[in-house]
Design a protein around this motif. Structure first.
Motif, PDB file in Angstrom:
ATOM      1  N   GLU A  39       0.928  -1.142  -0.021  1.00 57.06           N
ATOM      2  CA  GLU A  39      -0.057  -0.030  -0.109  1.00 57.06           C
ATOM      3  C   GLU A  39       0.991   1.137  -0.148  1.00 57.06           C
ATOM      4  N   TYR A  40       0.144   2.327  -0.249  1.00 52.58           N
ATOM      5  CA  TYR A  40       1.147   3.846  -0.197  1.00 52.58           C
ATOM      6  C   TYR A  40       1.547   3.705   1.065  1.00 52.58           C
ATOM      7  N   PRO A  41       2.827   4.050   1.301  1.00 52.34           N
ATOM      8  CA  PRO A  41       3.259   4.335   2.865  1.00 52.34           C
ATOM      9  C   PRO A  41       3.044   5.574   3.388  1.00 52.34           C
ATOM     10  N   ASP A  42       2.008   6.144   3.698  1.00 50.47           N
ATOM     11  CA  ASP A  42       1.642   7.389   4.240  1.00 50.47           C
ATOM     12  C   ASP A  42       2.397   7.866   5.404  1.00 50.47           C
ATOM     13  N   GLN A  43       2.573   6.775   6.261  1.00 51.97           N
ATOM     14  CA  GLN A  43       3.339   6.855   7.540  1.00 51.97           C
ATOM     15  C   GLN A  43       4.817   7.018   7.275  1.00 51.97           C
ATOM     16  N   LEU A  44       5.360   6.394   6.357  1.00 57.36           N
ATOM     17  CA  LEU A  44       6.689   6.664   6.178  1.00 57.36           C
ATOM     18  C   LEU A  44       6.861   8.116   5.600  1.00 57.36           C
ATOM     19  N   PHE A  45       6.207   8.592   4.731  1.00 57.77           N
ATOM     20  CA  PHE A  45       6.526   9.801   4.241  1.00 57.77           C
ATOM     21  C   PHE A  45       6.192  10.768   5.266  1.00 57.77           C
ATOM     22  N   SER A  46       5.171  10.617   6.011  1.00 55.93           N
ATOM     23  CA  SER A  46       4.551  11.706   7.085  1.00 55.93           C
ATOM     24  C   SER A  46       5.885  11.718   8.181  1.00 55.93           C
ATOM     25  N   THR A  47       6.408  10.578   8.471  1.00 55.49           N
ATOM     26  CA  THR A  47       7.746  10.507   9.457  1.00 55.49           C
ATOM     27  C   THR A  47       8.775  11.305   8.809  1.00 55.49           C
ATOM     28  N   PHE A  48       9.091  10.986   7.348  1.00 56.92           N
ATOM     29  CA  PHE A  48      10.247  11.597   6.909  1.00 56.92           C
ATOM     30  C   PHE A  48       9.781  13.278   6.692  1.00 56.92           C
ATOM     31  N   GLU A  49       8.858  13.602   6.551  1.00 54.23           N
ATOM     32  CA  GLU A  49       8.410  15.061   6.404  1.00 54.23           C
ATOM     33  C   GLU A  49       8.584  15.728   7.835  1.00 54.23           C
ATOM     34  N   ILE A  50       8.136  14.820   8.949  1.00 52.39           N
ATOM     35  CA  ILE A  50       8.352  15.477  10.099  1.00 52.39           C
ATOM     36  C   ILE A  50       9.855  15.570  10.949  1.00 52.39           C
ATOM     37  N   SER A  51      10.571  14.550  10.105  1.00 53.75           N
ATOM     38  CA  SER A  51      12.127  14.430  10.594  1.00 53.75           C
ATOM     39  C   SER A  51      12.843  15.695   9.960  1.00 53.75           C
ATOM     40  N   CYS A  52      12.371  16.559   9.200  1.00 52.91           N
ATOM     41  CA  CYS A  52      12.565  17.458   8.189  1.00 52.91           C
ATOM     42  C   CYS A  52      12.272  19.021   8.837  1.00 52.91           C
ATOM     43  N   GLU A  53      12.113  18.981  10.451  1.00 62.38           N
ATOM     44  CA  GLU A  53      11.692  20.479  10.874  1.00 62.38           C
ATOM     45  C   GLU A  53      12.593  21.258  11.702  1.00 62.38           C
ATOM     46  N   GLY A  54      14.102  20.838  11.427  1.00 61.78           N
ATOM     47  CA  GLY A  54      15.121  21.362  12.267  1.00 61.78           C
ATOM     48  C   GLY A  54      15.333  22.959  11.751  1.00 61.78           C
ATOM     49  N   PRO A  55      16.054  23.490  12.429  1.00 61.17           N
ATOM     50  CA  PRO A  55      16.067  24.942  12.078  1.00 61.17           C
ATOM     51  C   PRO A  55      17.004  25.400  10.944  1.00 61.17           C
ATOM     52  N   GLU A  56      17.699  24.279  10.546  1.00 59.79           N
ATOM     53  CA  GLU A  56      18.467  24.556   9.381  1.00 59.79           C
ATOM     54  C   GLU A  56      18.026  23.602   8.025  1.00 59.79           C
ATOM     55  N   GLU A  57      16.647  23.136   8.151  1.00 58.61           N
ATOM     56  CA  GLU A  57      16.197  22.234   7.089  1.00 58.61           C
ATOM     57  C   GLU A  57      14.940  22.852   6.447  1.00 58.61           C
ATOM     58  N   ARG A 103       4.272   3.904  -8.228  1.00 64.25           N
ATOM     59  CA  ARG A 103       3.268   2.814  -8.399  1.00 64.25           C
ATOM     60  C   ARG A 103       3.729   1.692  -9.456  1.00 64.25           C
ATOM     61  N   ASN A 104       3.605   0.499  -8.896  1.00 66.70           N
ATOM     62  CA  ASN A 104       3.800  -0.709  -9.759  1.00 66.70           C
ATOM     63  C   ASN A 104       2.678  -1.739  -9.614  1.00 66.70           C
ATOM     64  N   GLN A 105       2.700  -2.831 -10.312  1.00 62.35           N
ATOM     65  CA  GLN A 105       1.774  -3.882 -10.127  1.00 62.35           C
ATOM     66  C   GLN A 105       1.650  -4.331  -8.605  1.00 62.35           C
ATOM     67  N   ALA A 106       2.773  -4.472  -7.981  1.00 59.47           N
ATOM     68  CA  ALA A 106       2.748  -5.021  -6.434  1.00 59.47           C
ATOM     69  C   ALA A 106       2.475  -3.814  -5.438  1.00 59.47           C
ATOM     70  N   GLY A 107       2.235  -2.759  -5.816  1.00 58.79           N
ATOM     71  CA  GLY A 107       1.630  -1.607  -4.912  1.00 58.79           C
ATOM     72  C   GLY A 107       2.828  -0.559  -5.356  1.00 58.79           C
ATOM     73  N   TYR A 108       3.636   0.006  -4.005  1.00 55.58           N
ATOM     74  CA  TYR A 108       4.589   1.077  -4.469  1.00 55.58           C
ATOM     75  C   TYR A 108       5.904   0.547  -3.995  1.00 55.58           C
ATOM     76  N   ARG A 109       6.683   1.540  -5.111  1.00 54.67           N
ATOM     77  CA  ARG A 109       8.537   1.063  -4.805  1.00 54.67           C
ATOM     78  C   ARG A 109       8.777   2.431  -4.379  1.00 54.67           C
ATOM     79  N   VAL A 110       9.504   2.483  -3.270  1.00 55.15           N
ATOM     80  CA  VAL A 110      10.002   3.524  -2.806  1.00 55.15           C
ATOM     81  C   VAL A 110      11.723   3.569  -2.746  1.00 55.15           C
ATOM     82  N   ASP A 111      11.998   4.744  -3.132  1.00 53.09           N
ATOM     83  CA  ASP A 111      13.521   4.662  -3.434  1.00 53.09           C
ATOM     84  C   ASP A 111      14.082   6.005  -2.451  1.00 53.09           C
ATOM     85  N   ALA A 112      15.603   5.826  -1.906  1.00 47.71           N
ATOM     86  CA  ALA A 112      16.024   6.929  -1.405  1.00 47.71           C
ATOM     87  C   ALA A 112      17.458   7.280  -1.851  1.00 47.71           C
TER      88      ALA A 112
END
Length: 151
Positions: A39-57, A103-112
């Motif tokens: 499934e689309y990894p909403d929580q992963l991306f939400s966590t990623f966004e929250i982790s980018c809340e520093g003063p120099e980010e 998006r692909n046939q198996a769901g979603y591929r995430v790359d970093a």
């Protein structure tokens, strides 16, 4: 700058991946910067966004399926990049962590992607990839935590 000091700077740059100490020996397991999610990894991306809340980010979404965090760097890392990549001191290098989904046939591929951007005097920018088995291991753990299967 020692290899351990550079690794420590890189780990500080990517706080979402700081479960291990910068100079620890990683556990022997297959690690990856990519994972498959059913499934689309909403929580992963939400966590990623929250982790980018520093003063120099700064968090951005350059594309609908791409998430990016740009960070200022510690002085030692900044100097190292300027000196070793002929950087332009009036426009300082940035650290970038980027996640994208496809998006692909198996769901979603995430790359970093993890890299430094080093501006040049002529206006060009050099992209310096970050190679780190410690960060790769952390990404693998992060993907598994959020229900993904590392590729």
């Amino acid at each position: 700058m020692t290899e351990c000091a550079l690794k420590t700077s890189i780990i500080r740059l990517f706080p979402v991946f700081t479960l291990l100490a910068a100079c620890a020996t990683p556990e022997p397991e297959q690690s990856s910067r990519s994972a498959q999610f059913a499934e689309y990894p909403d929580q992963l991306f939400s966590t990623f966004e929250i982790s980018c809340e520093g003063p120099e980010e700064r968090f951005t979404r350059p594309e609908r399926s791409s998430f990016e965090c740009r960070s200022s760097l510690p002085p030692e890392t900044t100097a190292f990049l300027i000196l070793n990549y002929d950087g332009y001191p009036q426009d300082l290098p940035k650290g970038v962590r980027r996640m994208s989904s496809t998006r692909n046939q198996a769901g979603y591929r995430v790359d970093a992607e993890l890299f430094f951007l080093v501006p040049q005097k002529d206006g060009a920018t050099i992209k310096v990839p970050v190679e780190s088995s410690v960060l790769d291991d952390e990404l693998t753990r992060l993907y598994r935590y959020f229900g993904g299967t590392p590729l």
